[in-house]
Design a protein around this motif. Structure first.
Motif, mmCIF file in Angstrom:
data_model
loop_
_atom_site.group_PDB
_atom_site.id
_atom_site.type_symbol
_atom_site.label_atom_id
_atom_site.label_comp_id
_atom_site.label_asym_id
_atom_site.label_seq_id
_atom_site.Cartn_x
_atom_site.Cartn_y
_atom_site.Cartn_z
ATOM 1 N N SER A 1 -3.661 -0.101 -2.651
ATOM 2 C CA SER A 1 -3.379 -1.512 -2.893
ATOM 3 C C SER A 1 -1.883 -1.768 -2.840
ATOM 4 O O SER A 1 -1.439 -2.807 -2.350
ATOM 5 N N LYS B 1 3.191 -9.874 -8.624
ATOM 6 C CA LYS B 1 3.216 -10.976 -9.586
ATOM 7 C C LYS B 1 4.616 -11.174 -10.151
ATOM 8 O O LYS B 1 5.059 -12.306 -10.399
ATOM 9 N N LYS C 1 -3.728 -15.043 -5.822
ATOM 10 C CA LYS C 1 -5.179 -14.953 -6.005
ATOM 11 C C LYS C 1 -5.521 -14.388 -7.375
ATOM 12 O O LYS C 1 -6.584 -14.660 -7.911
ATOM 13 N N GLY C 2 -4.632 -13.572 -7.923
ATOM 14 C CA GLY C 2 -4.843 -13.010 -9.246
ATOM 15 C C GLY C 2 -5.108 -11.521 -9.262
ATOM 16 O O GLY C 2 -5.024 -10.877 -10.305
ATOM 17 N N ASP C 3 -5.439 -10.943 -8.085
ATOM 18 C CA ASP C 3 -5.761 -9.518 -8.039
ATOM 19 C C ASP C 3 -4.632 -8.691 -7.418
ATOM 20 O O ASP C 3 -4.821 -7.529 -7.078
ATOM 21 N N GLU C 4 -3.448 -9.303 -7.282
ATOM 22 C CA GLU C 4 -2.319 -8.603 -6.689
ATOM 23 C C GLU C 4 -1.776 -7.541 -7.653
ATOM 24 O O GLU C 4 -1.948 -7.632 -8.872
ATOM 25 N N PRO C 5 -1.099 -6.513 -7.118
ATOM 26 C CA PRO C 5 -0.411 -5.550 -7.978
ATOM 27 C C PRO C 5 0.594 -6.268 -8.879
ATOM 28 O O PRO C 5 1.123 -7.334 -8.511
ATOM 29 N N GLN C 6 0.896 -5.698 -10.019
ATOM 30 C CA GLN C 6 1.766 -6.352 -10.983
ATOM 31 C C GLN C 6 3.143 -6.658 -10.404
ATOM 32 O O GLN C 6 3.717 -7.707 -10.673
ATOM 33 N N LYS D 1 -5.260 2.930 -6.287
ATOM 34 C CA LYS D 1 -4.091 2.108 -6.594
ATOM 35 C C LYS D 1 -3.026 2.216 -5.524
ATOM 36 O O LYS D 1 -2.406 1.232 -5.131
#
Length: 354
Positions: free
Chosen positions: A5, A247, A239-244, A2
């Motif tokens: 990322s 977002k 893309k949808g896989d970014e860290p919260q 984590k």
């Protein structure tokens, strides 16, 4: 892992030198300094208890800054206590800082929300550049402006810094003894996060590689005779896989909630070599020298940036207070008036600006 990322997101969002776009800074200037209609777009409603007036003032480097001065209606003849407000990093006065100024003016303060040098409607060339020194000076220039207004008491001036400009607000307070009290929300130390990454995870090898890349980018800029833009701070689509937390930034800057045409975080990017001046310039070295003036640090319980405020609180001298907002994330303190503790900010400044 984590942490990796998060580190990758840090490099993408704040350094951006790996994305070598061919857009010139002159083109970005024309995009970010838009027409009058766009200039009148605010992300919040002006209170009917408040007046707002556009103002300009110069900082110590001769850069003309633009701000909005918010005043309570029916203020009477008594000079007002005043607050200078800026942030987040890459935002403009029509976003969070203006919202804060609008709220504080309702509570009886003169409040100045301003665009930092090289961004928004403020001057400075090239565009989209930040500086630990100049952005600290921007706060003191705001204090200059407030202190020479006939309806403001220059002995009663405080500062609010939001996100990345919270660090500059603390630095400005440490050196500018005219500032009587300082409050921060969702604080970032931009010099720390750019040089060390989130949670100080950047290794010496990674730092060295980044500096080498920045040096190579300088050669490219010198050869081109212009300054390349770095990575887009918040893309049009995720893309949808970014860290919260990425977002969360998107949800504020890229949606009607907080979008503004001149905000780098909504539409653009910093200069590709922007990180250089932050890499060896720790701005909170003299945090203890804010004392005996009071400090209020406000952070969200679930904010990825919470540790910045907690670390500053440990380093600072009294009087100091750390306020953690239950369940709040970093961007909740940008604009959610039911989450931001404005009553606490009102009490804090009324107690210490007297």
């Amino acid at each position: 892992m984590k942490i990796l990322s998060i580190l990758a997101a840090t490099i993408l969002m704040f350094l951006g030198q790996a994305c070598n776009q061919n857009k010139s800074r002159d083109n970005q200037k024309s995009e970010n300094m838009n027409d009058t209609a766009k200039a009148e777009h605010y992300t919040f409603e002006l209170s009917d208890k408040v007046t707002r007036k556009k103002v300009t003032f110069k900082n110590r480097y001769g850069i003309m800054l633009t701000g909005d001065l918010y005043l309570p209606k029916g203020q009477g003849n008594e000079p007002l206590a005043a607050i200078a407000i800026s942030g987040p990093f890459g935002a403009v006065k029509e976003q969070s800082s203006g919202l804060y100024a609008n709220q504080m003016a309702q509570r009886g303060f003169a409040a100045l929300a301003f665009d930092p040098s090289y961004t928004g409607e403020s001057g400075g060339e090239p565009r989209a550049v930040a500086s630990p020194d100049i952005n600290t000076e921007d706060f003191s220039a705001a204090v200059d402006f407030l202190g020479i207004q006939k309806n403001i008491d220059r002995k009663k001036i405080g500062i609010i810094g939001i996100c990345g400009f919270a660090g500059f607000a603390l630095n400005a307070t440490a050196i500018d003894k005219r500032v009587k009290a300082v409050a921060t929300t969702s604080m970032y130390d931009m010099t720390r996060v750019m040089s060390k990454g989130y949670n100080d995870a950047v290794t010496l090898e990674q730092r060295t590689k980044t500096l080498e890349q920045l040096g190579e980018q300088r050669w490219k800029d010198a050869e081109a005779g212009t300054f390349a833009a770095g990575a887009i701070l918040n893309p049009e689509k995720l893309k949808g896989d970014e860290p919260q937390f990425v977002k969360d930034y998107y949800d504020y800057y890229r949606t009607p909630r907080g979008y503004h045409e001149r905000s780098l975080n909504s539409t653009g990017a910093w200069n590709a070599t922007n990180a250089l001046s932050f890499m060896n310039m720790p701005i909170l070295t003299y945090i203890k020298e804010i004392s005996p003036r009071p400090m209020l640090l406000i952070a969200g319980e679930k904010a990825h940036s919470r540790y910045f405020s907690e670390d500053v609180y440990k380093l600072a001298m009294e009087p100091k207070e750390l306020m953690i907002i239950p369940n709040a994330v970093h961007t909740d303190l940008y604009d959610k008036v039911d989450v931001i503790p404005f009553s606490k900010l009102e009490r804090f400044f009324k107690e210490y600006l007297k």
